[in-house]
Motif scaffolding. Structure first.
Motif, PDB file in Angstrom:
ATOM      1  N   GLN A  26      49.970  28.311  46.029  1.00 25.35           N
ATOM      2  CA  GLN A  26      48.976  29.124  45.817  1.00 25.35           C
ATOM      3  C   GLN A  26      47.559  28.757  46.438  1.00 25.35           C
ATOM      4  N   PRO A  27      46.801  29.505  45.442  1.00 21.42           N
ATOM      5  CA  PRO A  27      45.000  28.953  45.585  1.00 21.42           C
ATOM      6  C   PRO A  27      44.657  27.987  44.740  1.00 21.42           C
ATOM      7  N   LEU A  28      43.717  26.422  45.282  1.00 18.95           N
ATOM      8  CA  LEU A  28      43.262  26.077  43.790  1.00 18.95           C
ATOM      9  C   LEU A  28      43.766  25.910  42.556  1.00 18.95           C
ATOM     10  N   LYS A  29      43.924  25.714  41.612  1.00 16.22           N
ATOM     11  CA  LYS A  29      44.730  26.068  40.553  1.00 16.22           C
ATOM     12  C   LYS A  29      42.882  25.770  39.137  1.00 16.22           C
ATOM     13  N   GLU A  30      42.455  24.610  39.842  1.00 16.38           N
ATOM     14  CA  GLU A  30      41.992  24.235  38.564  1.00 16.38           C
ATOM     15  C   GLU A  30      40.189  24.992  39.287  1.00 16.38           C
ATOM     16  N   ASP A  31      39.490  25.313  40.493  1.00 15.76           N
ATOM     17  CA  ASP A  31      38.479  26.066  40.628  1.00 15.76           C
ATOM     18  C   ASP A  31      38.495  27.608  41.371  1.00 15.76           C
ATOM     19  N   GLN A  32      39.720  27.955  41.962  1.00 20.73           N
ATOM     20  CA  GLN A  32      40.064  29.047  43.149  1.00 20.73           C
ATOM     21  C   GLN A  32      40.537  30.664  42.182  1.00 20.73           C
ATOM     22  N   ILE A  33      41.960  29.618  41.727  1.00 21.03           N
ATOM     23  CA  ILE A  33      42.068  31.395  41.544  1.00 21.03           C
ATOM     24  C   ILE A  33      42.437  31.394  40.324  1.00 21.03           C
ATOM     25  N   LEU A  34      42.691  32.982  40.311  1.00 21.66           N
ATOM     26  CA  LEU A  34      42.375  33.886  39.778  1.00 21.66           C
ATOM     27  C   LEU A  34      43.366  34.476  38.577  1.00 21.66           C
ATOM     28  N   LEU A  35      43.027  34.496  37.987  1.00 18.42           N
ATOM     29  CA  LEU A  35      44.421  35.532  37.063  1.00 18.42           C
ATOM     30  C   LEU A  35      45.511  36.389  37.184  1.00 18.42           C
ATOM     31  N   SER A  36      44.888  37.258  38.198  1.00 19.40           N
ATOM     32  CA  SER A  36      46.073  38.117  38.782  1.00 19.40           C
ATOM     33  C   SER A  36      47.825  37.107  40.076  1.00 19.40           C
ATOM     34  N   ASP A  37      46.435  36.324  40.772  1.00 19.03           N
ATOM     35  CA  ASP A  37      47.597  35.905  41.181  1.00 19.03           C
ATOM     36  C   ASP A  37      47.845  34.288  40.212  1.00 19.03           C
ATOM     37  N   SER A  38      47.347  34.057  39.479  1.00 16.59           N
ATOM     38  CA  SER A  38      47.859  31.930  38.729  1.00 16.59           C
ATOM     39  C   SER A  38      49.405  33.813  37.855  1.00 16.59           C
ATOM     40  N   ALA A  39      48.972  34.564  37.428  1.00 18.04           N
ATOM     41  CA  ALA A  39      50.350  35.347  37.249  1.00 18.04           C
ATOM     42  C   ALA A  39      51.239  35.858  37.790  1.00 18.04           C
ATOM     43  N   ASP A 133      34.422  44.881  36.888  1.00 15.36           N
ATOM     44  CA  ASP A 133      34.107  44.614  35.287  1.00 15.36           C
ATOM     45  C   ASP A 133      33.179  43.741  36.163  1.00 15.36           C
ATOM     46  N   ASP A 134      31.736  44.331  36.323  1.00 11.00           N
ATOM     47  CA  ASP A 134      30.156  43.467  37.255  1.00 11.00           C
ATOM     48  C   ASP A 134      30.539  42.354  36.494  1.00 11.00           C
ATOM     49  N   TYR A 135      30.196  42.173  34.788  1.00  7.57           N
ATOM     50  CA  TYR A 135      30.243  40.734  33.992  1.00  7.57           C
ATOM     51  C   TYR A 135      31.275  40.014  34.379  1.00  7.57           C
ATOM     52  N   THR A 136      32.145  40.142  34.436  1.00  2.00           N
ATOM     53  CA  THR A 136      33.105  39.787  34.832  1.00  2.00           C
ATOM     54  C   THR A 136      33.111  38.693  36.331  1.00  2.00           C
ATOM     55  N   ALA A 137      33.026  39.920  37.294  1.00  2.00           N
ATOM     56  CA  ALA A 137      33.120  39.604  38.830  1.00  2.00           C
ATOM     57  C   ALA A 137      32.038  39.165  38.569  1.00  2.00           C
ATOM     58  N   THR A 138      30.924  38.561  38.619  1.00  2.00           N
ATOM     59  CA  THR A 138      29.017  37.566  38.398  1.00  2.00           C
ATOM     60  C   THR A 138      29.796  36.552  38.162  1.00  2.00           C
ATOM     61  N   ARG A 142      34.054  35.689  41.269  1.00  2.00           N
ATOM     62  CA  ARG A 142      32.807  35.582  42.844  1.00  2.00           C
ATOM     63  C   ARG A 142      31.983  34.128  42.491  1.00  2.00           C
ATOM     64  N   PRO A 143      32.469  33.477  42.110  1.00  2.00           N
ATOM     65  CA  PRO A 143      31.806  31.925  42.029  1.00  2.00           C
ATOM     66  C   PRO A 143      33.571  31.246  42.136  1.00  2.00           C
ATOM     67  N   ARG A 144      34.310  31.834  41.151  1.00  2.00           N
ATOM     68  CA  ARG A 144      36.133  30.872  41.508  1.00  2.00           C
ATOM     69  C   ARG A 144      36.614  31.671  43.339  1.00  2.00           C
ATOM     70  N   LEU A 157      33.155  36.679  51.791  1.00  2.00           N
ATOM     71  CA  LEU A 157      34.458  36.724  51.463  1.00  2.00           C
ATOM     72  C   LEU A 157      34.527  37.243  50.609  1.00  2.00           C
ATOM     73  N   ALA A 158      33.273  36.637  48.916  1.00  2.00           N
ATOM     74  CA  ALA A 158      33.560  37.072  47.846  1.00  2.00           C
ATOM     75  C   ALA A 158      33.595  38.533  48.043  1.00  2.00           C
ATOM     76  N   TYR A 159      32.770  39.271  48.012  1.00  2.00           N
ATOM     77  CA  TYR A 159      31.813  40.450  47.745  1.00  2.00           C
ATOM     78  C   TYR A 159      33.164  41.746  49.239  1.00  2.00           C
ATOM     79  N   GLN A 160      33.573  40.964  50.383  1.00  2.00           N
ATOM     80  CA  GLN A 160      34.959  41.749  51.347  1.00  2.00           C
ATOM     81  C   GLN A 160      35.506  41.986  49.738  1.00  2.00           C
ATOM     82  N   LYS A 161      36.066  41.172  49.462  1.00  2.00           N
ATOM     83  CA  LYS A 161      37.848  40.425  48.278  1.00  2.00           C
ATOM     84  C   LYS A 161      36.978  42.405  47.735  1.00  2.00           C
ATOM     85  N   GLN A 162      35.977  42.225  46.644  1.00  2.00           N
ATOM     86  CA  GLN A 162      35.814  42.338  45.729  1.00  2.00           C
ATOM     87  C   GLN A 162      35.904  44.240  46.256  1.00  2.00           C
ATOM     88  N   TRP A 163      35.021  44.597  47.207  1.00  2.00           N
ATOM     89  CA  TRP A 163      35.141  46.111  48.093  1.00  2.00           C
ATOM     90  C   TRP A 163      36.398  46.338  48.256  1.00  2.00           C
TER      91      TRP A 163
END
Length: 274
Positions: A26-39, A133-138, A142-144, A157-163
Motif C-alpha cells: 500500500q502507499p506510505l501510511k504516515e505521509d501519502q495514503i489517502l482515505l479511499s486507499d486506506s479503506a 472538493d477543492d478545499y480537501t484536494a488543496t 494533492r499534498p499527500r 502526478l497530483a493533478y493527473q490523478k485529480q483529473w
C-alpha cells in the motif's frame, strides 16, 4: 503465455499452501495514503485476518505503479500478484480459504449486492471528497498524494490523478453533485447497512464474510481519518449498531489478535490496526 498455460499456472499456484511471507503493498501510511486507499487496504487486511491468513504490510511510495491493475492494495503471494478485494477473495478461495461458503445462493447474491452498494456509494464518495472538493484536494489530497516526489513531478502526478478521478465522476454522473448531496448518499448507504445488520454481530449472523471486511474497512477508516471537517464521520456515527460493529471487529481481529501473536510463538509479525 496462452490462456490454457495461464490457467494451468493458476491451478498450480492455488494448490500451494499460503506462505508465511505473503505481503500486502500500500502507499506510505504516515505521509501519502489517502482515505479511499486506506479503506481498501484495511478491508483486505481484515479479510485475510478473518481467514486466518498471515500477511505482512509493506508501505511503498510507488505501490500504485507496482500494482498490476494500477490500484491498491495488492498482495504478493508466492509468484502471484493480485490486486483489490474482489480478486483477492477469489484467489484465497482457490487456495481453500473462504468466508462465504456457508451462505446459500440467495444470501450470496444479497452479500454481493451490498458489496456493490459499498463500492458504488462509500468508495465513490471518498474519491469525490478527496479530489472533487477543492478545499480537501488543496489541503490534503494533492499534498499527500505527491509527497514522495520532487517538483515538478509531484505537481504533475497530483493533478493527473485529480483529473482522472474527476473524469470518472463525470462518467458516472457524480460531477454535478455538491458535498451535501454526497454526504446524503453516504447517510443513505449507512442506513441500508444499519438496517441489514440489525442486532446481529455480523451481516450474516454469527460468522463474518467478505462483506463485513469491506464495510469495516470503509467505516473504520472514515471514523479515524482526519479530513477538513467531521461531517463524513458524523454520518457514520449516527448509526450506533455500525459503531458497535466496527468496535467488535477491531477488538476481535486486531487488538486481541495482536495480543495473541505477541504472547505466542508465531514467527509472523501481525502489526497493529492502522
Amino acid at each position: 503465455m496462452s490462456l490454457a498455460a495461464e490457467a494451468f499456472v493458476s491451478q498450480i499456484a492455488a494448490a500451494e499452501p499460503w506462505p508465511e511471507n505473503a505481503t500486502l503493498y500500500q502507499p506510505l501510511k504516515e505521509d501519502q495514503i489517502l482515505l479511499s486507499d486506506s479503506a481498501s487496504s484495511l478491508a483486505v487486511q481484515t479479510f485475510l485476518r478473518m481467514c486466518g491468513l498471515p500477511v505482512q504490510v509493506s508501505c511503498r511510495s510507488n505501490a500504485e505503479y507496482m500494482s498490476p491493475s494500477g490500484k491498491v492494495p495488492f498482495i504478493h503471494v508466492g509468484n502471484q500478484v493480485v490486486s483489490e478485494l474482489g480478486p483477492i477473495v477469489q484467489f484465497t478461495k482457490a487456495k481453500g480459504h473462504s468466508l462465504s461458503d456457508g451462505l446459500d445462493d440467495v444470501q450470496r447474491a444479497e452479500m454481493k449486492a451490498y458489496m456493490e452498494l459499498v463500492n458504488n456509494m462509500l468508495l465513490t464518495a471518498e474519491l469525490y471528497i478527496q479530489w472533487c472538493d477543492d478545499y480537501t484536494a488543496t489541503e490534503i489530497s494533492r499534498p499527500r498524494y505527491s509527497s514522495p516526489y520532487s517538483w515538478p513531478l509531484s505537481h504533475i502526478l497530483a493533478y493527473q490523478k485529480q483529473w482522472e478521478v474527476r473524469r470518472k465522476m463525470n462518467a458516472i454522473g457524480w460531477s454535478g453533485k455538491n458535498l451535501e448531496q454526497v454526504y446524503e448518499d453516504v447517510s443513505q448507504c449507512c442506513q441500508a447497512l444499519s438496517q441489514r445488520l440489525g442486532t446481529q454481530p455480523y451481516f450474516f449472523n454469527k460468522q463474518p464474510t467478505e462483506l463485513d471486511a469491506l464495510v469495516f474497512g470503509h467505516l473504520f477508516t472514515i471514523l479515524t481519518t482526519q479530513l477538513t471537517n467531521d461531517e463524513l464521520a458524523e454520518k457514520v456515527k449516527s448509526y450506533t449498531n455500525l459503531l458497535s460493529f466496527c468496535h467488535r471487529i477491531e477488538q476481535t481481529y486486531f487488538k486481541e489478535h495482536d495480543r495473541e501473536s505477541q504472547s505466542g510463538s508465531s514467527r509472523h509479525s501481525k502489526g497493529s490496526l492502522p
